[in-house]
Design a protein around this motif. Structure first.
Motif, PDB file in Angstrom:
ATOM      1  N   ALA A 194       0.838  -1.207   0.000  1.00  0.00           N
ATOM      2  CA  ALA A 194       0.000   0.000   0.000  1.00  0.00           C
ATOM      3  C   ALA A 194       0.868   1.251   0.000  1.00  0.00           C
ATOM      4  CB  ALA A 194      -0.921  -0.003   1.219  1.00  0.00           C
ATOM      5  N   ASP A 195       1.930   1.233   0.813  1.00  0.00           N
ATOM      6  CA  ASP A 195       2.822   2.391   0.888  1.00  0.00           C
ATOM      7  C   ASP A 195       3.534   2.645  -0.441  1.00  0.00           C
ATOM      8  OD1 ASP A 195       2.120   2.716   3.526  1.00  0.00           O
ATOM      9  OD2 ASP A 195       3.922   1.767   4.339  1.00  0.00           O
ATOM     10  N   ASP A 221      -3.418   0.289   7.155  1.00  0.00           N
ATOM     11  CA  ASP A 221      -3.962   1.500   7.769  1.00  0.00           C
ATOM     12  C   ASP A 221      -3.920   2.601   6.718  1.00  0.00           C
ATOM     13  OD1 ASP A 221      -4.417   3.869   9.229  1.00  0.00           O
ATOM     14  OD2 ASP A 221      -3.667   2.937  11.066  1.00  0.00           O
ATOM     15  N   LEU A 222      -5.076   3.055   6.268  1.00  0.00           N
ATOM     16  CA  LEU A 222      -5.148   4.062   5.217  1.00  0.00           C
ATOM     17  C   LEU A 222      -5.043   5.486   5.739  1.00  0.00           C
ATOM     18  CD1 LEU A 222      -8.003   2.515   3.026  1.00  0.00           C
ATOM     19  CD2 LEU A 222      -5.540   2.420   2.611  1.00  0.00           C
ATOM     20  N   TYR A 223      -4.979   5.640   7.051  1.00  0.00           N
ATOM     21  CA  TYR A 223      -4.861   6.971   7.644  1.00  0.00           C
ATOM     22  C   TYR A 223      -3.416   7.381   7.920  1.00  0.00           C
ATOM     23  CZ  TYR A 223      -9.869   7.574   8.639  1.00  0.00           C
ATOM     24  OH  TYR A 223     -11.234   7.758   8.541  1.00  0.00           O
ATOM     25  N   GLY A 224      -2.527   6.415   8.040  1.00  0.00           N
ATOM     26  CA  GLY A 224      -1.156   6.697   8.432  1.00  0.00           C
ATOM     27  C   GLY A 224      -0.789   5.850   9.633  1.00  0.00           C
ATOM     28  N   PRO A 225       0.515   5.623   9.857  1.00  0.00           N
ATOM     29  CA  PRO A 225       0.935   4.727  10.945  1.00  0.00           C
ATOM     30  C   PRO A 225       0.510   5.239  12.313  1.00  0.00           C
ATOM     31  CG  PRO A 225       2.795   5.969  10.074  1.00  0.00           C
ATOM     32  CD  PRO A 225       1.655   6.213   9.146  1.00  0.00           C
ATOM     33  N   THR A 236      -1.490  10.166   5.995  1.00  0.00           N
ATOM     34  CA  THR A 236      -1.350   9.896   4.559  1.00  0.00           C
ATOM     35  C   THR A 236      -2.317  10.712   3.716  1.00  0.00           C
ATOM     36  OG1 THR A 236      -2.965   8.095   4.659  1.00  0.00           O
ATOM     37  CG2 THR A 236      -0.651   7.517   5.038  1.00  0.00           C
ATOM     38  N   TYR A 237      -3.482  11.030   4.266  1.00  0.00           N
ATOM     39  CA  TYR A 237      -4.539  11.739   3.533  1.00  0.00           C
ATOM     40  C   TYR A 237      -5.052  10.931   2.332  1.00  0.00           C
ATOM     41  CZ  TYR A 237      -2.995  15.800   6.228  1.00  0.00           C
ATOM     42  OH  TYR A 237      -2.658  16.657   7.238  1.00  0.00           O
ATOM     43  N   TRP A 238      -4.813   9.603   2.330  1.00  0.00           N
ATOM     44  CA  TRP A 238      -5.249   8.798   1.195  1.00  0.00           C
ATOM     45  C   TRP A 238      -6.762   8.785   1.034  1.00  0.00           C
ATOM     46  CZ3 TRP A 238      -1.734   4.023   2.566  1.00  0.00           C
ATOM     47  CH2 TRP A 238      -0.413   4.324   2.237  1.00  0.00           C
ATOM     48  N   LEU A 239      -7.492   8.865   2.130  1.00  0.00           N
ATOM     49  CA  LEU A 239      -8.954   8.794   2.055  1.00  0.00           C
ATOM     50  C   LEU A 239      -9.623  10.173   2.059  1.00  0.00           C
ATOM     51  CD1 LEU A 239      -9.707   5.823   4.479  1.00  0.00           C
ATOM     52  CD2 LEU A 239      -9.817   5.811   1.989  1.00  0.00           C
ATOM     53  N   THR A 240      -8.888  11.204   2.384  1.00  0.00           N
ATOM     54  CA  THR A 240      -9.496  12.537   2.504  1.00  0.00           C
ATOM     55  C   THR A 240      -8.926  13.552   1.530  1.00  0.00           C
ATOM     56  OG1 THR A 240      -7.911  13.125   4.242  1.00  0.00           O
ATOM     57  CG2 THR A 240     -10.025  12.192   4.936  1.00  0.00           C
ATOM     58  N   GLY A 241      -7.711  13.312   1.031  1.00  0.00           N
ATOM     59  CA  GLY A 241      -7.052  14.291   0.184  1.00  0.00           C
ATOM     60  C   GLY A 241      -6.283  15.297   1.025  1.00  0.00           C
ATOM     61  N   ARG A 242      -5.033  15.521   0.680  1.00  0.00           N
ATOM     62  CA  ARG A 242      -4.204  16.446   1.452  1.00  0.00           C
ATOM     63  C   ARG A 242      -4.599  17.891   1.141  1.00  0.00           C
ATOM     64  NH1 ARG A 242       0.754  15.721   3.748  1.00  0.00           N
ATOM     65  NH2 ARG A 242       0.952  13.709   2.660  1.00  0.00           N
ATOM     66  N   ASP A 263      -5.858  17.664  -2.583  1.00  0.00           N
ATOM     67  CA  ASP A 263      -5.231  16.728  -3.515  1.00  0.00           C
ATOM     68  C   ASP A 263      -6.136  15.515  -3.762  1.00  0.00           C
ATOM     69  OD1 ASP A 263      -3.003  18.230  -3.891  1.00  0.00           O
ATOM     70  OD2 ASP A 263      -1.703  17.064  -2.587  1.00  0.00           O
ATOM     71  N   PRO A 264      -5.834  14.736  -4.803  1.00  0.00           N
ATOM     72  CA  PRO A 264      -6.621  13.532  -5.081  1.00  0.00           C
ATOM     73  C   PRO A 264      -6.640  12.571  -3.898  1.00  0.00           C
ATOM     74  CG  PRO A 264      -5.217  14.050  -6.951  1.00  0.00           C
ATOM     75  CD  PRO A 264      -4.806  14.963  -5.833  1.00  0.00           C
ATOM     76  N   ARG A 265      -7.724  11.808  -3.811  1.00  0.00           N
ATOM     77  CA  ARG A 265      -7.858  10.806  -2.761  1.00  0.00           C
ATOM     78  C   ARG A 265      -8.400   9.532  -3.388  1.00  0.00           C
ATOM     79  NH1 ARG A 265     -13.374  11.421   0.818  1.00  0.00           N
ATOM     80  NH2 ARG A 265     -14.862  11.137  -0.874  1.00  0.00           N
ATOM     81  N   LEU A 266      -8.451   8.474  -2.603  1.00  0.00           N
ATOM     82  CA  LEU A 266      -9.062   7.229  -3.069  1.00  0.00           C
ATOM     83  C   LEU A 266     -10.570   7.416  -3.166  1.00  0.00           C
ATOM     84  CD1 LEU A 266      -7.104   4.554  -0.986  1.00  0.00           C
ATOM     85  CD2 LEU A 266      -6.740   5.207  -3.375  1.00  0.00           C
TER      86      LEU A 266
END
Length: 402
Positions: A194-195, A221-225, A236-242, A263-266
């Protein structure tokens, strides 16, 4: 050849490319290798030729040879389908495999552009090549030329004269942004993959970005460690966008300002366990974490299957536990460590001390049972999860995430 599919999240598969190579542990028990081997011996010469030379046996193990076949007769199949479908692209290969020429990928994308009625679902483990190609102006030109050739060829099926004229004059404007009917995704099986792959996906222009966490072989963990005592110091902002600031703009009074950007997100998360011979079990909490994080971030979540191993003990008609190879349970820790029956018996279990030293508390150990994909089903905590994304406005080819 496009065929109806039993995969829960698609309608049919389109495989103009056959053959692949293993890259990470998620490939270890790839179903496509077995399928390709069987079909390479198919009585139909056309079928056998499509799969010829793609598999072999090495040290008793069936594997890919690394050869990739481009099946020309299948390239235009979606143009012949008038009913809108969700189409999984290359279930027998990887679109961005290094043995697939750029020109072939461009032709496949050109077919997608000519069939906006369909939704194309692409999954790759070659995140680097995906990002490089889809951010390349030279590759966009290849796509433009490929579609122009298809439009100009009177033998191309499924195009009316009006559609040909429209595409002749509007090709570049339609492809100046990512294809709105292409859902671009990466396969991830644990935190390490994932990383690696998710940041590359988010840096790739796409109308819909998604992940397939199947087979899920470890927690993600899609939020960050999560660091004990520190929370999540690296989000990580993967689910929300930075969040961030956009370029400077000037209003009609000459005042300079910056707008807040995200930024883009999943846009979609699919998760599932492994099935088939030798399938590895997954801890139920791995799926729960993905489900809960998606719910908190308003990201659609689809639970595809438990796979071979499920959390419910198999019982007979009288409610008695079924014993034997399929009914025997295993204990799984949150990190994926497996313990056979008796391993953790106190105080004489042969692996009891190992579990204690590893910090595997009873609260994070759970039983899983080899009951088969059908018996294990698709319910997670008593319900199915079948959510799908709604395509957003496509970002430009040159726009990347920070």
């Amino acid at each position: 050849m496009t065929t109806l599919s039993a995969i829960e999240w698609t309608d049919m598969t389109w495989s103009p490319i056959i053959g692949c190579t293993r890259v990470t542990s998620g490939c270890d028990r790839c179903y496509a290798i077995r399928t390709a081997h069987i079909r390479s011996h198919h009585p139909s010469p056309k079928m056998a030729t499509a799969f010829a030379g793609t598999t072999h046996t090495v040290d008793g193990r069936l594997d890919w040879t690394g050869r990739v076949n481009v099946v020309e007769s299948r390239l235009l199949d979606p143009l012949r389908k008038t009913k809108p479908q969700k189409v999984f692209v290359n279930s027998q290969s990887d679109l961005f495999h290094d043995q697939v020429p750029d020109e072939v990928i461009a032709r496949i994308l050109a077919v997608m552009a000519l069939t906006p009625r369909h939704t194309y679902q692409v999954l790759t483990k070659r995140h680097g090549r995906m990002r490089a190609l889809l951010n390349s102006a030279d590759f966009r030109l290849l796509c433009e030329e490929a579609e122009a050739r298809l439009v100009a060829d009177e033998a191309t099926p499924g195009l009316s004269r009006y559609e040909r004229e429209q595409h002749r004059t509007k090709w570049w404007s339609s492809f100046a942004k990512p294809l709105p009917n292409l859902w671009l995704g990466v396969s991830v099986e644990d935190q390490k993959t994932a990383d690696m792959r998710i940041p590359a996906l988010l840096a790739t222009p796409a109308a819909v970005r998604w992940i397939s966490a199947e087979p899920l072989l470890g927690p993600i963990d899609l939020y960050g460690p999560l660091v004990p005592g520190r929370g999540r110091p690296k989000l990580t902002y993967w689910l929300t966008g930075r969040p961030g600031w956009g370029p400077e703009k000037t209003d009609d009074r000459g005042r300079v300002f910056q707008e807040l950007t995200v930024d883009p997100r999943l846009d979609w998360v699919v998760a599932g366990g492994e099935s088939g011979p030798g399938a590895r079990p997954a801890h139920p909490d791995w799926f729960r974490t993905l489900r809960d994080q998606c719910a908190q971030s308003d990201v659609p979540f689809l639970f595809k299957q438990w796979g071979q191993w499920g959390p419910e003990a198999p019982v007979d008609r009288d409610g008695r536990l079924v014993r034997g190879p399929r009914g025997e349970g295993m204990t799984i820790a949150n990190d994926g460590t497996l313990y056979a029956p008796g391993d953790l018996d106190y105080p004489d279990g042969p692996r009891y001390g190992e579990a204690v030293r590893a910090g595997h508390s009873r609260a994070r150990l759970t039983q899983v049972y080899s009951v088969g994909k059908k018996a294990a089903g698709r319910e997670l905590d008593g319900r199915t999860h079948d959510e799908y994304p709604a395509p957003r406005a496509a970002t430009s080819w040159t726009e990347n995430s920070r």
